[in-house]
Design a protein around this motif. Structure first.
Motif, mmCIF file in Angstrom:
data_model
loop_
_atom_site.group_PDB
_atom_site.id
_atom_site.type_symbol
_atom_site.label_atom_id
_atom_site.label_comp_id
_atom_site.label_asym_id
_atom_site.label_seq_id
_atom_site.Cartn_x
_atom_site.Cartn_y
_atom_site.Cartn_z
ATOM 1 N N GLU A 46 -18.017 79.305 49.121
ATOM 2 C CA GLU A 46 -19.454 79.370 48.876
ATOM 3 C C GLU A 46 -19.786 78.948 47.450
ATOM 4 O O GLU A 46 -18.982 79.084 46.541
ATOM 5 N N PHE A 47 -21.005 78.465 47.304
ATOM 6 C CA PHE A 47 -21.491 78.040 45.996
ATOM 7 C C PHE A 47 -21.748 79.251 45.106
ATOM 8 O O PHE A 47 -22.269 80.269 45.566
ATOM 9 N N VAL A 48 -21.405 79.112 43.822
ATOM 10 C CA VAL A 48 -21.676 80.161 42.841
ATOM 11 C C VAL A 48 -22.695 79.690 41.809
ATOM 12 O O VAL A 48 -23.726 80.319 41.608
ATOM 13 N N ALA A 49 -22.400 78.571 41.151
ATOM 14 C CA ALA A 49 -23.280 78.081 40.094
ATOM 15 C C ALA A 49 -22.947 76.625 39.829
ATOM 16 O O ALA A 49 -21.861 76.155 40.158
ATOM 17 N N ALA A 50 -23.896 75.932 39.199
ATOM 18 C CA ALA A 50 -23.677 74.542 38.828
ATOM 19 C C ALA A 50 -24.369 74.272 37.502
ATOM 20 O O ALA A 50 -25.239 75.041 37.061
ATOM 21 N N ILE A 51 -23.974 73.178 36.884
ATOM 22 C CA ILE A 51 -24.581 72.801 35.617
ATOM 23 C C ILE A 51 -24.664 71.285 35.547
ATOM 24 O O ILE A 51 -23.715 70.581 35.893
ATOM 25 N N SER A 52 -25.813 70.793 35.132
ATOM 26 C CA SER A 52 -26.024 69.362 35.039
ATOM 27 C C SER A 52 -25.272 68.791 33.833
ATOM 28 O O SER A 52 -24.733 69.520 33.005
ATOM 29 N N ARG A 53 -25.297 67.469 33.745
ATOM 30 C CA ARG A 53 -24.559 66.787 32.680
ATOM 31 C C ARG A 53 -24.908 67.315 31.301
ATOM 32 O O ARG A 53 -24.036 67.561 30.475
ATOM 33 N N SER A 54 -26.202 67.478 31.077
ATOM 34 C CA SER A 54 -26.654 67.897 29.745
ATOM 35 C C SER A 54 -26.685 69.411 29.591
ATOM 36 O O SER A 54 -26.878 69.922 28.491
ATOM 37 N N GLY A 55 -26.535 70.109 30.694
ATOM 38 C CA GLY A 55 -26.545 71.564 30.638
ATOM 39 C C GLY A 55 -27.912 72.189 30.797
ATOM 40 O O GLY A 55 -28.048 73.415 30.713
ATOM 41 N N ASN A 56 -28.932 71.395 31.045
ATOM 42 C CA ASN A 56 -30.274 71.966 31.084
ATOM 43 C C ASN A 56 -30.709 72.393 32.482
ATOM 44 O O ASN A 56 -31.780 72.989 32.633
#
Length: 119
Positions: A46-56
């Motif tokens: 299951e998915f927990v968390a994600a972060i985009s390239r820049s972190g925003n």
């Protein structure tokens, strides 16, 4: 060859904290969205968390919102998952994953690190 190596898992009591790290190599890290997933015993991943390239942009699963924080250091090619107020139901193998920007599916995965939360 892309490699993702997780570390930081272990055994912790309920209410405790752990910080997972995922070191990436073989890719231009800043071109990749990064994610954390987990697979509890006997259940689907299951998915927990994600972060985009820049972190925003940092989406979270409802079950971890307010307790877990994802971050990244593009200079170190590393993504982190700070886990606070851990619960027994957080027990799982935690996986780091990467996807190049523009691709929907995560296509590179780490080997996983075990997190066990005792009650």
């Amino acid at each position: 060859q892309v490699q993702l190596v997780e570390s930081g898992g272990g055994l912790v009591q309920a209410g405790g904290s752990l910080r997972l790290s995922c070191a990436a190599s073989g890719l231009t890290f800043s071109n990749y969205d990064m994610g954390w997933f987990r697979q509890p015993p006997g259940k689907e991943r299951e998915f927990v968390a994600a972060i985009s390239r820049s972190g925003n942009v940092t989406p979270y699963a409802d079950s971890v919102k307010g307790r877990f924080t994802i971050s990244r250091d593009n200079a170190k090619n590393t993504v982190y998952l700070q886990m606070n107020s851990l619960k027994p139901e957080d027990t799982a193998v935690y996986f780091c994953a990467a996807r190049v920007v523009g691709i929907n599916q995560y296509h590179n995965w780490g080997q996983g690190t075990q997190v066990t939360v005792s009650s």
